[in-house]
Design a protein around this motif. Sequence first.
Motif, PDB file in Angstrom:
ATOM      1  N   TRP A 245       0.870  -1.171   0.000  1.00 20.78           N
ATOM      2  CA  TRP A 245       0.000   0.000   0.000  1.00 20.78           C
ATOM      3  C   TRP A 245       0.909   1.224   0.000  1.00 20.78           C
ATOM      4  O   TRP A 245       1.698   1.429   0.933  1.00 20.78           O
ATOM      5  N   ILE A 246       0.809   2.041  -1.057  1.00 23.34           N
ATOM      6  CA  ILE A 246       1.688   3.197  -1.236  1.00 23.34           C
ATOM      7  C   ILE A 246       0.816   4.450  -1.274  1.00 23.34           C
ATOM      8  O   ILE A 246      -0.082   4.568  -2.117  1.00 23.34           O
ATOM      9  N   SER A 247       1.072   5.367  -0.354  1.00 22.71           N
ATOM     10  CA  SER A 247       0.209   6.537  -0.219  1.00 22.71           C
ATOM     11  C   SER A 247       0.205   7.365  -1.506  1.00 22.71           C
ATOM     12  O   SER A 247       1.245   7.617  -2.102  1.00 22.71           O
ATOM     13  N   LYS A 248      -0.990   7.780  -1.923  1.00 21.10           N
ATOM     14  CA  LYS A 248      -1.128   8.565  -3.142  1.00 21.10           C
ATOM     15  C   LYS A 248      -0.540   9.960  -2.970  1.00 21.10           C
ATOM     16  O   LYS A 248       0.028  10.526  -3.901  1.00 21.10           O
ATOM     17  N   LYS A 249      -0.650  10.496  -1.770  1.00 20.57           N
ATOM     18  CA  LYS A 249      -0.223  11.871  -1.529  1.00 20.57           C
ATOM     19  C   LYS A 249       1.295  12.005  -1.541  1.00 20.57           C
ATOM     20  O   LYS A 249       1.846  12.913  -2.171  1.00 20.57           O
ATOM     21  N   GLU A 250       2.000  11.112  -0.849  1.00 26.48           N
ATOM     22  CA  GLU A 250       3.449  11.262  -0.675  1.00 26.48           C
ATOM     23  C   GLU A 250       4.266  10.153  -1.333  1.00 26.48           C
ATOM     24  O   GLU A 250       5.486  10.202  -1.358  1.00 26.48           O
ATOM     25  N   ASN A 251       3.589   9.115  -1.825  1.00 25.13           N
ATOM     26  CA  ASN A 251       4.260   7.976  -2.464  1.00 25.13           C
ATOM     27  C   ASN A 251       5.158   7.208  -1.494  1.00 25.13           C
ATOM     28  O   ASN A 251       6.219   6.702  -1.886  1.00 25.13           O
ATOM     29  N   PHE A 252       4.736   7.108  -0.241  1.00 28.57           N
ATOM     30  CA  PHE A 252       5.465   6.336   0.754  1.00 28.57           C
ATOM     31  C   PHE A 252       4.802   4.960   0.920  1.00 28.57           C
ATOM     32  O   PHE A 252       3.565   4.858   0.936  1.00 28.57           O
ATOM     33  N   ILE A 253       5.617   3.931   1.079  1.00 36.20           N
ATOM     34  CA  ILE A 253       5.079   2.615   1.440  1.00 36.20           C
ATOM     35  C   ILE A 253       4.622   2.695   2.894  1.00 36.20           C
ATOM     36  O   ILE A 253       5.418   2.990   3.787  1.00 36.20           O
ATOM     37  N   ILE A 254       3.334   2.447   3.144  1.00 35.42           N
ATOM     38  CA  ILE A 254       2.843   2.539   4.514  1.00 35.42           C
ATOM     39  C   ILE A 254       2.327   1.197   5.053  1.00 35.42           C
ATOM     40  O   ILE A 254       2.076   1.077   6.254  1.00 35.42           O
ATOM     41  N   GLN A 255       2.177   0.218   4.163  1.00 34.11           N
ATOM     42  CA  GLN A 255       1.747  -1.104   4.635  1.00 34.11           C
ATOM     43  C   GLN A 255       2.203  -2.191   3.656  1.00 34.11           C
ATOM     44  O   GLN A 255       2.198  -1.994   2.443  1.00 34.11           O
ATOM     45  N   VAL A 256       2.619  -3.309   4.226  1.00 32.82           N
ATOM     46  CA  VAL A 256       3.039  -4.468   3.440  1.00 32.82           C
ATOM     47  C   VAL A 256       2.389  -5.714   4.038  1.00 32.82           C
ATOM     48  O   VAL A 256       2.374  -5.877   5.257  1.00 32.82           O
ATOM     49  N   GLU A 257       1.847  -6.570   3.194  1.00 36.66           N
ATOM     50  CA  GLU A 257       1.308  -7.853   3.651  1.00 36.66           C
ATOM     51  C   GLU A 257       1.896  -8.974   2.815  1.00 36.66           C
ATOM     52  O   GLU A 257       2.006  -8.855   1.591  1.00 36.66           O
ATOM     53  N   LYS A 258       2.265 -10.053   3.499  1.00 32.00           N
ATOM     54  CA  LYS A 258       2.862 -11.205   2.829  1.00 32.00           C
ATOM     55  C   LYS A 258       1.989 -12.431   3.062  1.00 32.00           C
ATOM     56  O   LYS A 258       1.433 -12.608   4.150  1.00 32.00           O
ATOM     57  N   PHE A 259       1.894 -13.273   2.034  1.00 38.13           N
ATOM     58  CA  PHE A 259       1.038 -14.457   2.079  1.00 38.13           C
ATOM     59  C   PHE A 259       1.844 -15.695   1.714  1.00 38.13           C
ATOM     60  O   PHE A 259       2.709 -15.650   0.839  1.00 38.13           O
ATOM     61  N   ARG A 260       1.542 -16.787   2.397  1.00 32.34           N
ATOM     62  CA  ARG A 260       2.128 -18.089   2.068  1.00 32.34           C
ATOM     63  C   ARG A 260       0.988 -19.067   1.783  1.00 32.34           C
ATOM     64  O   ARG A 260       0.029 -19.134   2.549  1.00 32.34           O
ATOM     65  N   ASN A 261       1.103 -19.773   0.676  1.00 30.11           N
ATOM     66  CA  ASN A 261       0.042 -20.707   0.283  1.00 30.11           C
ATOM     67  C   ASN A 261      -1.319 -20.027   0.220  1.00 30.11           C
ATOM     68  O   ASN A 261      -2.351 -20.625   0.550  1.00 30.11           O
ATOM     69  N   GLY A 262      -1.312 -18.778  -0.171  1.00 31.10           N
ATOM     70  CA  GLY A 262      -2.554 -18.026  -0.318  1.00 31.10           C
ATOM     71  C   GLY A 262      -3.151 -17.502   0.969  1.00 31.10           C
ATOM     72  O   GLY A 262      -4.202 -16.865   0.956  1.00 31.10           O
ATOM     73  N   LYS A 263      -2.487 -17.746   2.109  1.00 23.91           N
ATOM     74  CA  LYS A 263      -3.014 -17.319   3.404  1.00 23.91           C
ATOM     75  C   LYS A 263      -2.110 -16.266   4.042  1.00 23.91           C
ATOM     76  O   LYS A 263      -0.899 -16.263   3.827  1.00 23.91           O
ATOM     77  N   PHE A 264      -2.713 -15.401   4.838  1.00 27.03           N
ATOM     78  CA  PHE A 264      -1.960 -14.337   5.501  1.00 27.03           C
ATOM     79  C   PHE A 264      -0.806 -14.906   6.314  1.00 27.03           C
ATOM     80  O   PHE A 264      -0.953 -15.887   7.034  1.00 27.03           O
ATOM     81  N   TYR A 265       0.353 -14.237   6.169  1.00 23.37           N
ATOM     82  CA  TYR A 265       1.531 -14.656   6.932  1.00 23.37           C
ATOM     83  C   TYR A 265       2.106 -13.509   7.768  1.00 23.37           C
ATOM     84  O   TYR A 265       2.411 -13.683   8.943  1.00 23.37           O
ATOM     85  N   TRP A 266       2.253 -12.318   7.159  1.00 25.64           N
ATOM     86  CA  TRP A 266       2.936 -11.239   7.871  1.00 25.64           C
ATOM     87  C   TRP A 266       2.457  -9.873   7.412  1.00 25.64           C
ATOM     88  O   TRP A 266       2.088  -9.692   6.254  1.00 25.64           O
ATOM     89  N   ARG A 267       2.455  -8.898   8.350  1.00 22.88           N
ATOM     90  CA  ARG A 267       2.079  -7.521   8.002  1.00 22.88           C
ATOM     91  C   ARG A 267       3.031  -6.534   8.684  1.00 22.88           C
ATOM     92  O   ARG A 267       3.341  -6.662   9.864  1.00 22.88           O
ATOM     93  N   ASP A 268       3.487  -5.551   7.921  1.00 26.33           N
ATOM     94  CA  ASP A 268       4.237  -4.408   8.453  1.00 26.33           C
ATOM     95  C   ASP A 268       3.457  -3.150   8.118  1.00 26.33           C
ATOM     96  O   ASP A 268       2.970  -3.006   6.989  1.00 26.33           O
ATOM     97  N   ASN A 269       3.333  -2.250   9.069  1.00 26.46           N
ATOM     98  CA  ASN A 269       2.789  -0.944   8.712  1.00 26.46           C
ATOM     99  C   ASN A 269       3.616   0.167   9.336  1.00 26.46           C
ATOM    100  O   ASN A 269       4.367  -0.056  10.290  1.00 26.46           O
ATOM    101  N   PHE A 270       3.482   1.359   8.755  1.00 24.36           N
ATOM    102  CA  PHE A 270       4.308   2.496   9.132  1.00 24.36           C
ATOM    103  C   PHE A 270       3.396   3.679   9.455  1.00 24.36           C
ATOM    104  O   PHE A 270       2.652   4.143   8.589  1.00 24.36           O
ATOM    105  N   THR A 271       3.449   4.141  10.698  1.00 20.80           N
ATOM    106  CA  THR A 271       2.573   5.231  11.146  1.00 20.80           C
ATOM    107  C   THR A 271       3.424   6.339  11.778  1.00 20.80           C
ATOM    108  O   THR A 271       4.628   6.191  11.965  1.00 20.80           O
ATOM    109  N   LYS A 272       2.766   7.455  12.109  1.00 22.75           N
ATOM    110  CA  LYS A 272       3.427   8.610  12.746  1.00 22.75           C
ATOM    111  C   LYS A 272       4.657   9.043  11.948  1.00 22.75           C
ATOM    112  O   LYS A 272       5.716   9.350  12.502  1.00 22.75           O
ATOM    113  N   ILE A 273       4.490   9.079  10.639  1.00 19.42           N
ATOM    114  CA  ILE A 273       5.593   9.397   9.743  1.00 19.42           C
ATOM    115  C   ILE A 273       5.888  10.897   9.755  1.00 19.42           C
ATOM    116  O   ILE A 273       4.994  11.726   9.616  1.00 19.42           O
TER     117      ILE A 273
END
Length: 286
Positions: A245-273
């Motif tokens: 997820w890349i913010s439209k306003k500033e073009n910063f990556i603010i969230q990443v989600e990773k999946f294994r075998n089609g199922k949720f595995y990991w999430r990173d998000n970035f706040t208070k930037i």
Amino acid sequence: MKRVQSAIVLVLAAAAMVWSAVPARAVTAEEVMKKAEAAYMGLKSYSYTTNKEGLDTFAKKQAEKMQDANKSLADSAGVEVEEKKTTGADKMTYAMYNVKFAKPYILQMQILRLDLAPDLVIKGKMTYNSAKDPKSWYAKLELTPAPLKRSVKKDDASGFLTMGWSTTLLDMQNFAANGKAKYVGEEKALGQACHVIEISFGDWSKFKPITPDWKKWQIPADIQHLVKENLADPKEKKYSKVKYWISKKENFIIQVEKFRNGKFYWRDNFTKIKTNHLTKEDFSTK
């Protein structure tokens, strides 16, 4: 005169219909990723809080790597440490950090939560300043009066030395080079309008990590081996897809989600930037 006016109206109406029928230019994954890189390259400094959550499938291996580092810190601080156990049985684990970064490569991280680590390191502050001492990083724990000097080469920093947006961007480029990236539309994430990129994977036996342009990314020679390890790591995880997820306003990556075998595995998000607000004084090791 009325006929002329009517003709003009008809011409304008026809033009409007033609204009509205022209489809908007399609947004591409490559375009969005390039803008994200350009946004990062334009920064001088930044800070954020990053939340990490996901399954501890591979956490046992990570915890084992951390044990020696934690024991070394405990020995230097003159205390005993009890390692937390992980099952590696797909249970949720959480972490939260405050991160500060200034170019070319000054990095500081404060641990707010880390399920896999002993209480010894919670609220601890890790600092690395490549300009001052490229071969050392410093750990200031709550119970130590002075920061502890650690070796980049000998003391495992448990991912700290590569915890910055540059790593997140290089990960995205690494995935795109080894998978199929597509633009899937716009969504809101963390209250912000975002472009969403999805990268899917097929045959992991063909996976080949990219080699970054070290000079362009201003990554110190002493930690380049850690970046290489990070870029090679996905081959073990064998993700089925990764979303950004890349913010439209500033073009910063603010969230990443990773999946294994089609199922949720990991999430990173970035706040208070915050951006371009830090000075060298903001990176005290004390």
